[in-house]
Enzyme design. Sequence first.
Site: not given
Length: 266
Positions: A8-10, A216, A218
């Site tokens: 995951f990106d944060n 994942v 954005d």
Amino acid sequence: MEKKAVVFDNSGTLIERYRVIKDIKRNKLITNIDSLNLIDKYPSLALIILQFDSIKLLNIPEDYLISEYIIKNNIDFDLSFSTISISTEKIKKIIEKEKKATAKDITESFSVLKEMIPDCQICNGSALIIDVEKEEIAYTITSAGRFFPNVEDTIKKLKENNFEIFIASGDRSGAIKKLTEILKIPNKNGFPTASTKRKGEIVKNLKNEGYEVTMVGDGLNDLIAFENSDISILTLEQKEEVSPKIIGKTDYTIEKFSEIIPILLK
């Protein structure tokens, strides 16, 4: 049993991001611009993450030069995102010569940020956007955030289904350490200040270790990781402008974090 990992990106993915950018030349605070998209539009810019608690800047005169504070206190910094090739040594030389940006250019954002997010859960800290061509600090950034709805429950469910959870983020090390503690994942599974290239390497290394890897994210700094992953998921929950460079480049696009579950637990 096949090993499964989700990276995951944060900021903007796990955490609903709130950001205040200071345009130093125009002496203006901005809250509605994505810093990565800003850098992508002006290729001489580079995002530099400061590895310290910027609240400490409240203890010094507001006209104290940021460059002087970084040098005097031996503050670590890392290149997080840039569309140009630039060395750490070049960044260091620019910072050493910089004579415009002051502590106030960071600290005056604190009150604005607190109004935006009084229930802050993660303080991502402060960063600089350096104009490499002009050899100056063009913008300062201060950011914080809170979990998107259902993040903790979704992570828990993934772990219950034997997914190993990793975080690869451009944010400072202190924020990522706290995030791993809250989400109850090993500290070694958190990778702070990960550049676009580094995120791609993290995904590739996990695949080499035998994992099926889902990425994942954005934003633009997730692009190489998307390309290297087995499954790529773009999340739009941050409700900010998404670069056309990543639109249509992932296997799935979701509006809410919890939509990860039906994708991965088919």
